[in-house]
Design a protein around this motif. Structure first.
Motif, PDB file in Angstrom:
ATOM      1  N   ILE A   9       0.798  -1.204  -0.040  1.00 45.08           N
ATOM      2  CA  ILE A   9      -0.111  -0.235   0.146  1.00 45.08           C
ATOM      3  C   ILE A   9       0.796   1.375   0.199  1.00 45.08           C
ATOM      4  CG2 ILE A   9      -1.775   1.071   1.338  1.00 45.08           C
ATOM      5  CD1 ILE A   9      -2.515  -0.943   2.506  1.00 45.08           C
ATOM      6  N   THR A  10       0.640   2.213  -1.046  1.00 42.75           N
ATOM      7  CA  THR A  10       1.467   3.450  -0.923  1.00 42.75           C
ATOM      8  C   THR A  10       0.462   4.515  -0.337  1.00 42.75           C
ATOM      9  OG1 THR A  10       0.839   3.756  -3.342  1.00 42.75           O
ATOM     10  CG2 THR A  10       2.742   2.822  -2.944  1.00 42.75           C
ATOM     11  N   GLY A  11       0.845   5.751   0.076  1.00 43.67           N
ATOM     12  CA  GLY A  11      -0.011   6.555   0.356  1.00 43.67           C
ATOM     13  C   GLY A  11      -0.500   6.496   1.677  1.00 43.67           C
ATOM     14  N   SER A  12       0.369   6.156   2.778  1.00 43.73           N
ATOM     15  CA  SER A  12      -0.092   5.762   3.961  1.00 43.73           C
ATOM     16  C   SER A  12      -0.755   6.761   4.717  1.00 43.73           C
ATOM     17  CB  SER A  12       1.204   5.073   4.858  1.00 43.73           C
ATOM     18  OG  SER A  12       2.095   6.096   5.083  1.00 43.73           O
ATOM     19  N   GLY A  13      -0.538   8.047   4.348  1.00 44.91           N
ATOM     20  CA  GLY A  13      -1.208   9.375   5.014  1.00 44.91           C
ATOM     21  C   GLY A  13      -2.566   9.594   4.271  1.00 44.91           C
ATOM     22  N   SER A  14      -2.910   9.068   3.393  1.00 44.63           N
ATOM     23  CA  SER A  14      -4.175   9.385   2.729  1.00 44.63           C
ATOM     24  C   SER A  14      -5.212   9.076   3.045  1.00 44.63           C
ATOM     25  CB  SER A  14      -4.137   8.718   1.238  1.00 44.63           C
ATOM     26  OG  SER A  14      -4.440   7.309   1.357  1.00 44.63           O
ATOM     27  N   LEU A  15      -6.485   9.871   2.942  1.00 48.38           N
ATOM     28  CA  LEU A  15      -7.681   9.652   3.896  1.00 48.38           C
ATOM     29  C   LEU A  15      -8.285   8.229   3.677  1.00 48.38           C
ATOM     30  CD1 LEU A  15      -9.715  13.070   2.727  1.00 48.38           C
ATOM     31  CD2 LEU A  15      -8.639  12.531   4.631  1.00 48.38           C
ATOM     32  N   VAL A  16      -8.224   7.593   2.334  1.00 44.16           N
ATOM     33  CA  VAL A  16      -8.630   6.481   2.064  1.00 44.16           C
ATOM     34  C   VAL A  16      -7.853   5.219   2.704  1.00 44.16           C
ATOM     35  CG1 VAL A  16      -9.063   4.631   0.259  1.00 44.16           C
ATOM     36  CG2 VAL A  16      -9.581   7.003  -0.176  1.00 44.16           C
ATOM     37  N   ILE A 142      -0.621  -7.692 -15.545  1.00 43.08           N
ATOM     38  CA  ILE A 142      -1.266  -7.575 -14.034  1.00 43.08           C
ATOM     39  C   ILE A 142      -2.697  -6.995 -14.373  1.00 43.08           C
ATOM     40  CG2 ILE A 142      -0.956  -6.428 -12.069  1.00 43.08           C
ATOM     41  CD1 ILE A 142       1.955  -5.655 -12.837  1.00 43.08           C
ATOM     42  N   PRO A 143      -3.842  -7.709 -13.903  1.00 44.80           N
ATOM     43  CA  PRO A 143      -5.157  -7.299 -13.833  1.00 44.80           C
ATOM     44  C   PRO A 143      -5.048  -5.857 -12.992  1.00 44.80           C
ATOM     45  CG  PRO A 143      -5.144  -9.393 -13.179  1.00 44.80           C
ATOM     46  CD  PRO A 143      -3.619  -8.745 -13.178  1.00 44.80           C
ATOM     47  N   TRP A 144      -5.569  -4.659 -13.686  1.00 43.05           N
ATOM     48  CA  TRP A 144      -5.625  -3.362 -12.936  1.00 43.05           C
ATOM     49  C   TRP A 144      -7.060  -2.862 -12.953  1.00 43.05           C
ATOM     50  CZ3 TRP A 144      -7.588   0.179 -15.879  1.00 43.05           C
ATOM     51  CH2 TRP A 144      -7.692   0.044 -17.374  1.00 43.05           C
ATOM     52  N   THR A 145      -7.327  -2.231 -12.019  1.00 43.70           N
ATOM     53  CA  THR A 145      -8.543  -1.193 -11.579  1.00 43.70           C
ATOM     54  C   THR A 145      -8.099   0.117 -11.338  1.00 43.70           C
ATOM     55  OG1 THR A 145      -9.930  -3.361 -11.304  1.00 43.70           O
ATOM     56  CG2 THR A 145     -10.810  -1.093 -10.817  1.00 43.70           C
ATOM     57  N   ILE A 146      -8.502   1.322 -11.941  1.00 39.62           N
ATOM     58  CA  ILE A 146      -8.203   2.661 -11.480  1.00 39.62           C
ATOM     59  C   ILE A 146      -9.707   3.094 -11.066  1.00 39.62           C
ATOM     60  CG2 ILE A 146      -7.546   4.863 -12.428  1.00 39.62           C
ATOM     61  CD1 ILE A 146      -5.820   3.525 -14.122  1.00 39.62           C
ATOM     62  N   PHE A 147      -9.532   3.750  -9.820  1.00 41.21           N
ATOM     63  CA  PHE A 147     -10.804   4.515  -9.500  1.00 41.21           C
ATOM     64  C   PHE A 147     -10.567   6.114  -9.577  1.00 41.21           C
ATOM     65  CE2 PHE A 147     -11.830   1.207  -6.000  1.00 41.21           C
ATOM     66  CZ  PHE A 147     -12.519   0.359  -6.724  1.00 41.21           C
ATOM     67  N   ALA A 194     -14.181   0.714   0.911  1.00 42.75           N
ATOM     68  CA  ALA A 194     -15.057  -0.369   0.741  1.00 42.75           C
ATOM     69  C   ALA A 194     -15.012  -0.880  -0.589  1.00 42.75           C
ATOM     70  CB  ALA A 194     -16.440  -0.228   1.351  1.00 42.75           C
ATOM     71  N   ALA A 195     -14.799   0.247  -1.340  1.00 49.29           N
ATOM     72  CA  ALA A 195     -14.921  -0.115  -2.957  1.00 49.29           C
ATOM     73  C   ALA A 195     -13.431  -1.041  -3.311  1.00 49.29           C
ATOM     74  CB  ALA A 195     -15.133   1.096  -3.374  1.00 49.29           C
ATOM     75  N   VAL A 196     -12.351  -0.512  -2.750  1.00 52.37           N
ATOM     76  CA  VAL A 196     -11.152  -1.281  -2.828  1.00 52.37           C
ATOM     77  C   VAL A 196     -11.423  -2.677  -2.241  1.00 52.37           C
ATOM     78  CG1 VAL A 196      -8.828  -1.651  -1.839  1.00 52.37           C
ATOM     79  CG2 VAL A 196      -9.799   0.791  -2.614  1.00 52.37           C
ATOM     80  N   MET A 197     -12.207  -2.973  -1.199  1.00 48.02           N
ATOM     81  CA  MET A 197     -12.187  -4.295  -0.929  1.00 48.02           C
ATOM     82  C   MET A 197     -13.019  -5.373  -1.812  1.00 48.02           C
ATOM     83  SD  MET A 197     -10.438  -4.447   2.086  1.00 48.02           S
ATOM     84  CE  MET A 197     -11.071  -5.863   2.658  1.00 48.02           C
TER      85      MET A 197
END
Length: 293
Positions: A9-16, A142-147, A194-197
Motif C-alpha cells: 500500500i502506498t500513500g499511507s497518510g491518505s484519507l482512504v 497485471i489485472p488493474w483497476t483505476i478509481f 469499501a470499494a477497494v475491498m
C-alpha cells in the motif's frame, strides 16, 4: 481470496488509507505500508517502509527489499497516480511479482482539463499521463483497476468539506458565487475503502476505470447548507456576484498566495461536477452513503 496474498500500500497518510488499512487487517491480510512519515510501526501484520516516491534512491531501496519476497503481491496505490509508473516499472524490472493492481486517480483529470489556471491543467495532464502509463505497463501482465473519485471527504482531515467547516466555525458565514448551483457528489473516504475491498478479487472489475461519486447529488449551495446543519449553526450563506467574488479572491491571493481558494474554484461553484457511476454499481455493487457532514 482463499490464500490471502501480501499487500503493498502506498500513500499511507491518505484519507482512504486511514479507512482501508483497518479493513485489510480485519480480513487478515499482511501489509507492506509505504509512506514518507512513519506510521503503523507497532501494528501486527504491518511492515512499514519509509519512502518518498519522488526519490529514486528511496524507491530502489524498497524495491530491493520487496524483491526478496517469493509470493506475488496485491498492489494498492493510494498516492498520486503520476508517482506510480516509475515505481511500477522498477518493481517489474526487479522481478517483484504482482498479481493485482488497484490505483487511485481523480475526476480532476476530466474536470480540470480545460481550466483557466495553468496549474490545474498541468494536474489534469499528470493524472492522464499517469493513468495511460500504468495501463500500458500492466497490459497483459497485471489485472488493474483505476478509481477516479469525486470530492473526497471524511469531515476531519480532508481539504474540501473540512475547509468549509473550519471557515464556518471561525467566521460564522460562508460566501458563494452567485446561486452556487453546480452539482457535487461528495464521497466519503470509507466508501472508497469499501470499494477497494470489493474489487480485489472481482474479475468483472479487471482492466476498468470507474468514476466514483457519493450517494447523493447536491448543489454546491445545498452542500454548504448541510454543513451548517451538521455544525448546529444558523445558516448564513452570503451570495456574492461572481465577478465581485473573483476580484476579491484575486486580490486576496496577492497578499496570501497560498490562500487555498482560487478563481477557478470560485467559477466551478456554478459548474456541474457530477458523474455517472452506474457501472460501479453493476460491477461490484458500489453503494456509497448519502452526504454526512
Amino acid at each position: 481470496m482463499n490464500n490471502k496474498p501480501k499487500i503493498i500500500i502506498t500513500g499511507s497518510g491518505s484519507l482512504v488509507a486511514h479507512s482501508l488499512i483497518p479493513r485489510l487487517l480485519k480480513s487478515s491480510f499482511a501489509l507492506f505500508v509505504l509512506g514518507r512519515h512513519r506510521r503503523y510501526v507497532n501494528e501486527a501484520n504491518i511492515t512499514f517502509l519509509p519512502v518518498d516516491l519522488d526519490r529514486k534512491a528511496e524507491r530502489l531501496a524498497v524495491v530491493k527489499l520487496l524483491a526478496t519476497e517469493t509470493e506475488p503481491f496485491v498492489f494498492i496505490h493510494l498516492a498520486p497516480i503520476w508517482l506510480l509508473p516509475d515505481f511500477l516499472q522498477e518493481l517489474l524490472a526487479a522481478g517483484v511479482l504482482l498479481s493485482r493492481l488497484v490505483a487511485f486517480s481523480s475526476t480532476s483529470r476530466l474536470v480540470k482539463l480545460h481550466s483557466q489556471e495553468i496549474e490545474e491543467r498541468k494536474l489534469a495532464a499528470c493524472l492522464a499521463a499517469g493513468e495511460d502509463d500504468v495501463t500500458t505497463l500492466c497490459a497483459d501482465k497485471i489485472p488493474w483497476t483505476i478509481f477516479r473519485p469525486t470530492l473526497i471527504y471524511d469531515g476531519r482531515r480532508d481539504k474540501n468539506i473540512a475547509f468549509i467547516r473550519s471557515f464556518i466555525r471561525r467566521f460564522g458565514f460562508f460566501p458563494v458565487a452567485g446561486p452556487a448551483t453546480g452539482l457535487r457528489q461528495p464521497v466519503h473516504a470509507d466508501d472508497l475503502a469499501a470499494a477497494v475491498m470489493a474489487v480485489l478479487d472481482n474479475q468483472q472489475t479487471y482492466n476498468n476505470i470507474y468514476n466514483l461519486g457519493g450517494g447523493e447529488t447536491l448543489t454546491y449551495r445545498q452542500m454548504v447548507s448541510r454543513i451548517f446543519q451538521g455544525l448546529g449553526k444558523q445558516e448564513r450563506i452570503i451570495s456574492l456576484p461572481p465577478v465581485l467574488f473573483l476580484s476579491l479572491v484575486r486580490l486576496a491571493r496577492l497578499c496570501r498566495p497560498r490562500l487555498g481558494v482560487s478563481p477557478a474554484m470560485v467559477q466551478r461553484m456554478n459548474e456541474d461536477l457530477s458523474f455517472d457511476f452506474r457501472t460501479a454499481v453493476r460491477d461490484f455493487a458500489y453503494q456509497p452513503r448519502r452526504f454526512q457532514c
